[in-house]
Design an enzyme around this catalytic site. Structure first.
Site, PDB file in Angstrom:
ATOM      1  N   CYS A 110      -2.992  -4.180  -6.229  1.00 54.10           N
ATOM      2  CA  CYS A 110      -3.822  -3.210  -6.939  1.00 54.10           C
ATOM      3  C   CYS A 110      -2.991  -1.958  -7.224  1.00 54.10           C
ATOM      4  O   CYS A 110      -3.452  -0.837  -7.025  1.00 54.10           O
ATOM      5  CB  CYS A 110      -5.081  -2.874  -6.152  1.00 54.10           C
ATOM      6  SG  CYS A 110      -4.749  -2.297  -4.476  1.00 54.10           S
ATOM      7  N   ASP A 143       0.239 -11.612  11.473  1.00 60.76           N
ATOM      8  CA  ASP A 143       1.168 -10.952  10.561  1.00 60.76           C
ATOM      9  C   ASP A 143       1.637 -11.997   9.544  1.00 60.76           C
ATOM     10  O   ASP A 143       2.156 -13.059   9.919  1.00 60.76           O
ATOM     11  CB  ASP A 143       2.362 -10.394  11.343  1.00 60.76           C
ATOM     12  CG  ASP A 143       3.299  -9.573  10.466  1.00 60.76           C
ATOM     13  OD1 ASP A 143       3.268  -9.714   9.230  1.00 60.76           O
ATOM     14  OD2 ASP A 143       4.090  -8.794  11.028  1.00 60.76           O
ATOM     15  N   ASP A 184      -2.438 -11.474  -1.723  1.00 58.04           N
ATOM     16  CA  ASP A 184      -2.909 -10.175  -2.180  1.00 58.04           C
ATOM     17  C   ASP A 184      -2.256  -9.141  -1.280  1.00 58.04           C
ATOM     18  O   ASP A 184      -2.805  -8.758  -0.239  1.00 58.04           O
ATOM     19  CB  ASP A 184      -4.435 -10.105  -2.113  1.00 58.04           C
ATOM     20  CG  ASP A 184      -4.979  -8.826  -2.733  1.00 58.04           C
ATOM     21  OD1 ASP A 184      -4.225  -8.148  -3.466  1.00 58.04           O
ATOM     22  OD2 ASP A 184      -6.147  -8.485  -2.462  1.00 58.04           O
TER      23      ASP A 184
END
Length: 282
Positions: free
Chosen positions: A103, A27, A46
Site C-alpha cells: 500500500c 516471521d 502483502d
C-alpha cells in the site's frame, strides 16, 4: 509480529466462509524453513510498507516517515519476497506464481524490490490480468529497471479513487536459489580461468620460440666467426704470395716491366670479382 491481529483475520475468514486456511504467527522470512522449500503452489505477499498510499487514512505518515525508514522497509520487503519465491515450486502444474503487493506508491518499495529479486532468483514478471491501473515504472529519476516491470500495476487515489497501491505478479522459472546474476558471474569466472590457461600456454610456446631463436642466433654467430677466421687466413696467404712474387721479379732483373704489368692485371681482375679477402674489415 502481532498475535492480536489474528483475531480479526480469523473473524474475516469465518465471515467469508473460508475453510481451507491455516492461521500461523511466524516471521515470514523463516517460513521456508518451517513449511519447506518448493512446497507451495502460489504465494500472496502483502508486505509491510511505509503506508504512503493510505495517507488519507493516516495523515501522520507524511511527517513520521524518514528516508531511513523507507529503505529499512525496502530491505525487509526484499527478504520477505525472496522467502516467498523459495517456498513456491516452479514445477507445480497449477501454480508457480508469486503476487507481491504494497500500500505504498514509492519506487524504493515497489519496482526497486522487484528488480532486485529478478537478479537474485529465476523469476520473471508476467501480466497481472488487471484491466485498469497504470503500468509499473521502468525508469524513475536515477533508477533504471527492466522493461518487463511495465506488466506491474500502480493505483493512485487521485486517478482511480482508491488507496495508493502496487501489485506485481511473478512466475518462478526454476527451483535453483542462485539467480541469473550469480550464473553470469560463474560463467564469467570460468571464461577468465580459460583465458588465463590460454595465456599460460601461449607464454610457454613463446618461450620455446625464443629459445629456438636464441639458439639460431648463436649458431649464426659461430658461423660468422668461423668465416672471419677463414677470411683472415686467406688474406695472410695472399699477402705472402704477393711478397714472394715481387721479390722474384726483383731478382730476375726484368727491366721491361712485365712483372709489374702482370701484377696490375691481377689487381684489375680481383677488382672485377670484388675486393680481396684481406680488404674486408669488420
Amino acid at each position: 509480529l502481532n498475535p492480536q491481529r489474528l483475531k480479526s483475520v480469523s473473524a474475516n475468514l469465518s465471515r467469508l466462509g473460508v475453510t481451507n486456511t491455516v492461521l500461523s504467527n511466524y516471521d515470514g522470512r523463516q517460513l521456508p524453513g518451517v513449511l519447506g522449500r518448493n512446497t507451495a503452489d502460489r504465494v500472496l505477499l502483502d508486505a509491510p510498507c511505509s503506508g504512503t498510499g493510505v495517507v488519507s487514512k493516516d495523515p501522520s505518515v507524511k511527517s513520521s516517515k524518514s528516508a531511513a525508514d523507507i529503505w529499512r522497509c525496502a530491505h525487509l520487503q526484499k527478504q520477505l519476497l525472496l522467502a516467498a519465491i523459495d517456498m513456491v515450486n516452479a514445477n507445480s502444474k497449477t501454480g508457480g506464481y508469486i503476487v507481491y503487493s504494497t500500500c505504498s506508491i514509492l519506487v524504493e518499495e515497489n519496482e526497486n524490490v522487484i528488480n532486485y529479486v529478478l537478479r537474485k532468483r529465476h523469476v520473471k514478471v508476467v501480466p497481472t490480468g488487471l484491466e485498469f491501473g497504470r503500468p509499473g515504472l521502468s525508469r524513475y529519476r536515477e533508477f533504471r529497471f527492466q522493461t518487463s516491470l511495465n506488466y506491474a500495476r500502480r493505483f493512485y487515489p487521485h486517478a482511480h479513487n482508491l488507496d495508493g497501491f502496487f501489485v506485481c505478479k511473478l512466475r518462478k522459472l526454476s527451483n535453483t536459489t542462485s539467480g541469473p546474476s550469480a550464473d553470469a558471474a560463474a560463467t564469467a569466472s570460468e571464461k577468465e580461468q580459460q583465458h588465463q590457461q590460454h595465456e599460460k600456454a601461449m607464454d610457454g610456446s613463446d618461450s620455446e620460440d625464443d629459445g629456438q631463436q636464441q639458439q639460431h642466433q648463436t649458431l649464426k654467430q659461430k658461423q660468422k666467426v668461423s668465416k672471419q677466421q677463414l677470411q683472415q687466413q686467406g688474406s695472410n696467404s695472399d699477402k705472402a704470395d704477393d711478397s714472394n712474387e715481387l721479390s722474384t721479379d726483383g731478382v730476375s732483373g726484368d727491366i721491361s716491366g712485365e712483372g709489374i704489368e702482370s701484377s696490375e692485371n691481377k689487381q684489375v681482375e680481383i677488382e672485377d670479382e670484388g675486393p680481396p679477402a684481406w680488404f674486408i674489415r669488420e
